[in-house]
Design an enzyme around this catalytic site. Structure first.
Site, PDB file in Angstrom:
ATOM      1  N   HIS A 107      -5.239   2.148  -4.262  1.00 36.42           N
ATOM      2  CA  HIS A 107      -5.648   3.024  -2.732  1.00 36.42           C
ATOM      3  C   HIS A 107      -6.003   4.107  -2.693  1.00 36.42           C
ATOM      4  O   HIS A 107      -6.213   4.472  -1.191  1.00 36.42           O
ATOM      5  CB  HIS A 107      -4.026   2.529  -1.553  1.00 36.42           C
ATOM      6  CG  HIS A 107      -4.301   2.655  -0.679  1.00 36.42           C
ATOM      7  ND1 HIS A 107      -4.413   1.419  -0.348  1.00 36.42           N
ATOM      8  CD2 HIS A 107      -2.856   2.799   0.070  1.00 36.42           C
ATOM      9  CE1 HIS A 107      -4.542   1.719   1.466  1.00 36.42           C
ATOM     10  NE2 HIS A 107      -3.862   2.674   1.561  1.00 36.42           N
ATOM     11  N   HIS A 138       3.306  -2.139   2.586  1.00 32.78           N
ATOM     12  CA  HIS A 138       3.643  -0.571   2.267  1.00 32.78           C
ATOM     13  C   HIS A 138       4.913  -0.274   1.708  1.00 32.78           C
ATOM     14  O   HIS A 138       6.092  -0.753   2.315  1.00 32.78           O
ATOM     15  CB  HIS A 138       3.676  -0.202   3.806  1.00 32.78           C
ATOM     16  CG  HIS A 138       2.163  -0.110   4.549  1.00 32.78           C
ATOM     17  ND1 HIS A 138       2.097  -1.220   4.918  1.00 32.78           N
ATOM     18  CD2 HIS A 138       0.982   0.470   4.518  1.00 32.78           C
ATOM     19  CE1 HIS A 138       1.205  -1.351   5.679  1.00 32.78           C
ATOM     20  NE2 HIS A 138       0.164  -0.435   5.634  1.00 32.78           N
ATOM     21  N   HIS A 184      -4.719   9.561   0.127  1.00 34.55           N
ATOM     22  CA  HIS A 184      -4.570   8.718   1.650  1.00 34.55           C
ATOM     23  C   HIS A 184      -5.671   9.369   3.353  1.00 34.55           C
ATOM     24  O   HIS A 184      -5.075   9.060   4.309  1.00 34.55           O
ATOM     25  CB  HIS A 184      -3.513   8.567   2.151  1.00 34.55           C
ATOM     26  CG  HIS A 184      -2.972   7.383   2.539  1.00 34.55           C
ATOM     27  ND1 HIS A 184      -3.122   7.324   4.418  1.00 34.55           N
ATOM     28  CD2 HIS A 184      -3.316   5.991   1.845  1.00 34.55           C
ATOM     29  CE1 HIS A 184      -2.788   5.703   4.543  1.00 34.55           C
ATOM     30  NE2 HIS A 184      -2.467   4.462   3.693  1.00 34.55           N
ATOM     31  N   ASP A 237       0.309  -1.147   0.223  1.00 30.77           N
ATOM     32  CA  ASP A 237       0.174  -0.339  -0.238  1.00 30.77           C
ATOM     33  C   ASP A 237       0.784   1.168   0.387  1.00 30.77           C
ATOM     34  O   ASP A 237       2.068   1.085  -0.050  1.00 30.77           O
ATOM     35  CB  ASP A 237      -0.918   0.086   1.278  1.00 30.77           C
ATOM     36  CG  ASP A 237      -2.369  -1.011   1.257  1.00 30.77           C
ATOM     37  OD1 ASP A 237      -1.754  -1.991   0.241  1.00 30.77           O
ATOM     38  OD2 ASP A 237      -2.779  -0.935   2.039  1.00 30.77           O
TER      39      ASP A 237
END
Length: 236
Positions: free
Chosen positions: A96, A186, A100, A46
């Site tokens: 994603h 990540h 964010h 991510d």
């Protein structure tokens, strides 16, 4: 008068609570782990691309391991060359979010823009969407359906946002990984390349093969798997 205000507030709180419990924690209806007898696992990253992407690409290439990267719009705009490098190396690129930002901090129309953005929107689907933090609002699943996005979650967290060492994180992750698992890492933390290297070595020792998420393939999270996710979400 006070009761009139309390009723709609109570209803809103219940809707938010159910969105978290059913959407994020249980994950019912989202894509989750694959066949537990397959011998395959999916590595997912991510938040990228980032300055760390070339390091991750080097580790993945050394182990000949494909992966799936869930990227954000700001990161993709900042590092377009890394986005191209991911695709050139044969990795999958999914969404994603346009920001964010947790779904509960977005108005419905901003969440619609969040869900609609995809780095491959001009290409044929399927198009996967992983909400930031896995977070859901009461509108997330509806908006994803309208935008023709499939919500994709995970069942194992690499916890690479913590201060633990790469070896400890790898051991923690491997202890929870099963055939068919979707592992969350990540693209950004300094520890992740070293963690990834140890994790891939451990997967190979256990006879598990890393694949792209689409090649797992993931399955819809049903009631039984959802209860298991729910217990894990609030029980550790």
């Amino acid at each position: 008068m006070r009761r009139r205000w309390m009723l709609p507030l109570g209803g809103a709180f219940l809707a938010v609570l159910l969105a978290d419990v059913l959407g994020r924690a249980a994950g019912w209806g989202a894509l989750g782990a694959g066949d537990r007898a397959s011998g395959r696992v999916a590595l997912t990253f991510d938040d990228g691309p980032s300055e760390r992407t070339p390091n991750l690409l080097a580790v993945l290439a050394r182990h000949r391991a494909p992966a799936t990267f869930f990227v954000t719009a700001p990161a993709a705009a900042r590092w377009p060359e890394h986005l191209l490098a991911l695709r050139a190396a044969g990795h999958s690129v999914e969404a994603h979010g346009r920001w964010h930002t947790h779904a509960l901090l977005l108005s419905p129309w901003r969440e619609w823009a969040q869900v609609r953005w995809h780095p491959r929107a001009h290409e044929p689907g399927p198009h996967l969407y992983r909400p930031p933090y896995g977070g859901h609002s009461p509108f997330t699943r509806l908006l994803a359906r309208l935008a023709r996005r499939q919500v994709a979650l995970w069942d194992v967290e690499g916890r690479d946002w913590t201060a633990a060492s790469a070896s400890d994180l790898a051991a923690y992750t491997l202890a929870r990984t099963r055939p068919g698992s979707v592992i969350l890492l990540h693209d950004g933390p300094a520890v992740t390349p070293e963690l990834l290297d140890a994790l891939l070595a451990g997967l190979r020792t256990r006879g598990l093969t890393p694949v792209r998420l689409a090649d797992l393939p993931p399955r819809r999270i049903g009631w039984r798997a959802g209860w298991q996710r729910l217990a894990a979400s609030y029980g550790r």
